[in-house]
Write an enzyme that holds these catalytic residues in place. Sequence first.
Site, short mmCIF file in Angstrom:
data_model
loop_
_atom_site.label_atom_id
_atom_site.label_comp_id
_atom_site.label_asym_id
_atom_site.label_seq_id
_atom_site.Cartn_x
_atom_site.Cartn_y
_atom_site.Cartn_z
N LYS A 199 0.85 -1.19 0.00
CA LYS A 199 0.00 0.00 0.00
C LYS A 199 0.89 1.24 0.00
O LYS A 199 1.65 1.47 0.93
CB LYS A 199 -0.92 -0.01 1.22
CG LYS A 199 -1.89 1.17 1.28
CD LYS A 199 -2.80 1.04 2.49
CE LYS A 199 -3.78 2.19 2.60
NZ LYS A 199 -4.65 2.05 3.80
N LYS A 252 -2.23 -1.63 -3.67
CA LYS A 252 -3.06 -0.42 -3.66
C LYS A 252 -2.17 0.81 -3.79
O LYS A 252 -1.21 0.92 -3.02
CB LYS A 252 -3.87 -0.36 -2.37
CG LYS A 252 -4.76 0.88 -2.25
CD LYS A 252 -5.50 0.92 -0.92
CE LYS A 252 -6.39 2.16 -0.84
NZ LYS A 252 -7.07 2.28 0.46
#
Length: 326
Positions: A199, A252
């Site tokens: 992320k 992400k």
Amino acid sequence: MFPTDRPRRLRTDGVRSLVSETSLSASDLIAPVFVDATADERVAIESMPGHERVPVSEAVARVEEVLATGVEAVMVFGIPESKDAVGSRAYAEDGVVQRAVRDIAAETDAYVITDVCLCEYTDHGHCGVVEEHAAEDPTLTVQNDETLDLLSKTAVSHAEAGADMVAPSSMTDGMVGAIRDGLDASGFDAVPVMSYAVKYESSFYGPFRDAADGAPAFGDRRHYQMDPANRREALREARADVEQGADVLMVKPGLPYLDVVRDVREGFDRPVAAYNVSGEYAMLHAAADRGWLDLEATAHESLLSLKRAGADLILTYFAEDVAESL
């Protein structure tokens, strides 16, 4: 003088679909659902056209709308009625996600995934317990190990409510191991963990922070989310989560990191998820509103590119619209 290799032969309508290398289906998609404990009616999210915060009483109806499009899985995010320094409403038995998940699990056939983080629940907006005086000193950050127990408690409370899968997103070192231990010790050894393994500290999250009311009150998240410049570090993060028991690995954001999606796909024998994030969704809508592109076609191509890069699952705000068009 004429070419002997003619790829165009396989691009005619009769054969084109037969030789297509990548396909997208509704069962590949996960739809985010925002449940707001402070709302009495649905509230439109201005920066994410077509999406709303719904009260707990509307959670089942909202999920049924998703299921009607052919999408089978939802990710539940919560906006609590109150916040404090340690995000205690994240793991409260009567918390917003816990209440919504009980209803959704009891009344629908949806596969229910829950976001496990503290940023929506802390009064400072960071993803864990912050160091003392962090608001005055931007070099201070989230206390890693002190946060692990709270993440574990949150995941267990979601499983007790009926979540089928939990998805820790805080980028706390050791979060998967702590959650796996907590689930196993509580009798939820069959509940899988989808880790937000990779992320990035991305500029593409803006609309989500409006939707989930999770923007930091001070500082930023660069001390715990990944540097967008780093590619090799992604494999280190994913490897650590695999060793701790992650069942699914998420990257992400998705579109700006297709190379990372491919690296994780090739590096690990785990399903790979990609998060087609709010900023990616919002910018396509903005361009479509100006008449610069076809929204439906561009959304489909965007998600197809994530599948082509190696994603098995895609968490996307386009889930319902794309599923209906497939």
